[in-house]
Design a protein around this motif. Structure first.
Motif, PDB file in Angstrom:
ATOM      1  N   ASN A 183       0.813  -1.220   0.000  1.00  0.00           N
ATOM      2  CA  ASN A 183       0.000   0.000   0.000  1.00  0.00           C
ATOM      3  C   ASN A 183       0.848   1.272   0.000  1.00  0.00           C
ATOM      4  O   ASN A 183       0.321   2.373   0.092  1.00  0.00           O
ATOM      5  CB  ASN A 183      -0.959   0.012   1.186  1.00  0.00           C
ATOM      6  N   GLU A 308      -3.284   6.612   6.578  1.00  0.00           N
ATOM      7  CA  GLU A 308      -3.809   6.049   7.815  1.00  0.00           C
ATOM      8  C   GLU A 308      -4.254   4.615   7.518  1.00  0.00           C
ATOM      9  O   GLU A 308      -5.239   4.407   6.813  1.00  0.00           O
ATOM     10  CB  GLU A 308      -4.994   6.868   8.323  1.00  0.00           C
ATOM     11  N   PRO A 309      -3.541   3.620   8.029  1.00  0.00           N
ATOM     12  CA  PRO A 309      -3.874   2.237   7.675  1.00  0.00           C
ATOM     13  C   PRO A 309      -5.241   1.806   8.197  1.00  0.00           C
ATOM     14  O   PRO A 309      -5.660   2.212   9.283  1.00  0.00           O
ATOM     15  CB  PRO A 309      -2.755   1.423   8.339  1.00  0.00           C
ATOM     16  N   THR A 310      -5.929   1.011   7.378  1.00  0.00           N
ATOM     17  CA  THR A 310      -7.163   0.387   7.837  1.00  0.00           C
ATOM     18  C   THR A 310      -6.823  -0.687   8.870  1.00  0.00           C
ATOM     19  O   THR A 310      -5.652  -1.010   9.097  1.00  0.00           O
ATOM     20  CB  THR A 310      -7.899  -0.265   6.668  1.00  0.00           C
ATOM     21  N   VAL A 311      -7.848  -1.257   9.481  1.00  0.00           N
ATOM     22  CA  VAL A 311      -7.620  -2.322  10.461  1.00  0.00           C
ATOM     23  C   VAL A 311      -6.865  -3.479   9.823  1.00  0.00           C
ATOM     24  O   VAL A 311      -5.898  -4.009  10.405  1.00  0.00           O
ATOM     25  CB  VAL A 311      -8.958  -2.814  11.054  1.00  0.00           C
ATOM     26  N   GLU A 312      -7.266  -3.873   8.618  1.00  0.00           N
ATOM     27  CA  GLU A 312      -6.587  -4.980   7.938  1.00  0.00           C
ATOM     28  C   GLU A 312      -5.157  -4.606   7.577  1.00  0.00           C
ATOM     29  O   GLU A 312      -4.237  -5.419   7.698  1.00  0.00           O
ATOM     30  CB  GLU A 312      -7.368  -5.401   6.696  1.00  0.00           C
ATOM     31  N   GLU A 313      -4.958  -3.379   7.128  1.00  0.00           N
ATOM     32  CA  GLU A 313      -3.608  -2.939   6.777  1.00  0.00           C
ATOM     33  C   GLU A 313      -2.715  -2.858   8.004  1.00  0.00           C
ATOM     34  O   GLU A 313      -1.505  -3.085   7.914  1.00  0.00           O
ATOM     35  CB  GLU A 313      -3.665  -1.578   6.072  1.00  0.00           C
TER      36      GLU A 313
END
Length: 350
Positions: A183, A308-313
């Motif tokens: 990402n 800003e990373p997602t929870v999965e990221e």
């Protein structure tokens, strides 16, 4: 017979330097004294940076770590210091503070600039160096010198905080590595490796961190196949003195490091990243986190990527923290170089 090392996936890519400074917003400097066999590494943040810490070793030495807990007021820091010298090495942060204060960098309060500089130390007092330094230890000046030399490119191996480091059977050292996630987020690790345990499998030279190796960065040996009979034997530094060296005291240890990312993280997320990065120690050192290690990892989030990373990221980010730290540990030992009066040989010797 050995199995060649392979990357974790086609998307696994190191940064252009394969150093923690591939994370935008960070510079690193080293200073060392070869006569004493000790040194200091300073990580300078170009701007105030979100930070956290996790301590899992039983014998830590640190300064300004309580303020890093998520529930405490100060949200950002200006630098991190890793140092040799046991408790004497805590003076190194004062040198880095002096360097930053001269440049009016730090937390502003009542017209004053107060640099926030958490630090951690390792025990390198018993490594063949002359520790008769007189009334005051050299660490404050070494800290200033390290800060003054900070740059995006810096040396690894027997330098900085890794100058006097040892592990079971080999010289330790300063290691670093980086990883660019799919990402676009960059992860970097920096570590001074001075563990009570071993970074290699049994009595051989294959690194425990082998599955995570990229581009033969620490020799490309992979894992031995089949695993040797002594693979699970505990190689402990004070039971494994080399070349008829004096007995190593049990306390002569500690691996200290920093995991960093350009992701936008909260202080609590940075704390979780530091926790995850300790799995890198466990993947690269056997055993880790012992009562005689002060194993500690700082976490930095510069936010330079704007992501800003997602929870999965964030799950991927935590996995990357562990694998990148494991690689850095192996590189620190792999890149160590011989010096006068060494007690242990270098991995690359012979």
């Amino acid at each position: 017979m050995t199995q060649p090392a392979k990357g974790t996936s086609g998307s696994y890519e190191s940064g252009k330097r394969n150093l923690i400074t591939d994370v935008a917003g960070l510079r690193v400097g080293n200073a060392q004294d070869e006569h004493i066999k000790t040194g200091v590494t300073a990580i300078l943040c170009d701007r105030a940076t979100t930070a956290a810490v996790q301590v899992l070793g039983g014998a830590p030495g640190a300064r300004e770590t309580d303020l890093l807990e998520p529930h405490n007021t100060v949200q950002t820091i200006n630098a991190i210091v890793l140092s040799g010298g046991s408790a004497f090495g805590l003076d190194s942060a004062s040198g880095v503070q002096a360097y930053l204060r001269e440049r009016k960098i730090g937390f502003e309060a009542a017209g004053h600039h107060i640099p926030i500089v958490p630090s951690a130390i390792l025990f390198d007092m018993h490594n063949g160096g002359n520790k008769d330094w007189g009334r005051y230890p050299p660490y404050r000046e070494l800290g200033y010198q390290a800060a003054d030399s900070a740059a995006e490119d810096f040396a690894l191996g027997s330098c900085g905080a890794g100058a006097g480091a040892l592990v079971a059977g080999f010289k330790g050292g300063l290691g670093s590595a980086s990883h660019i996630l799919p990402n676009g987020i960059t992860m970097g690790a920096l570590v001074a490796v001075n563990a009570v345990g071993s970074v290699t499998v049994g009595s051989g030279k294959h690194f425990w961190a082998a599955p995570f190796e990229q581009n033969n960065e620490f020799g490309g040996l992979g894992y031995p196949h089949p695993l040797p009979a002594d693979a699970t034997d505990l190689r402990i530094k004070f039971r494994d003195s080399a070349n008829d060296a004096p007995a190593m005291p049990p306390q002569a240890n500690t691996t200290i490091g920093t995991i960093a990312t350009d992701a936008v993280l909260t202080k609590a997320q940075a704390k979780r990243l530091a926790i995850a990065a300790h799995d890198g120690y466990s993947r690269a050192i056997w055993p880790a986190h012992t009562p005689f290690d002060g194993d500690l990892i700082f976490a930095l989030a510069t936010g330079a990527s704007g992501i800003e990373p997602t929870v999965e990221e964030f799950i991927d980010l935590c996995a990357s923290a562990a694998s990148t730290m494991a690689r850095a540990v192996a590189r620190g030992v792999y890149l160590a170089t011989p010096q006068k009066n060494d007690l242990f040989p270098c991995w690359n010797a012979g």
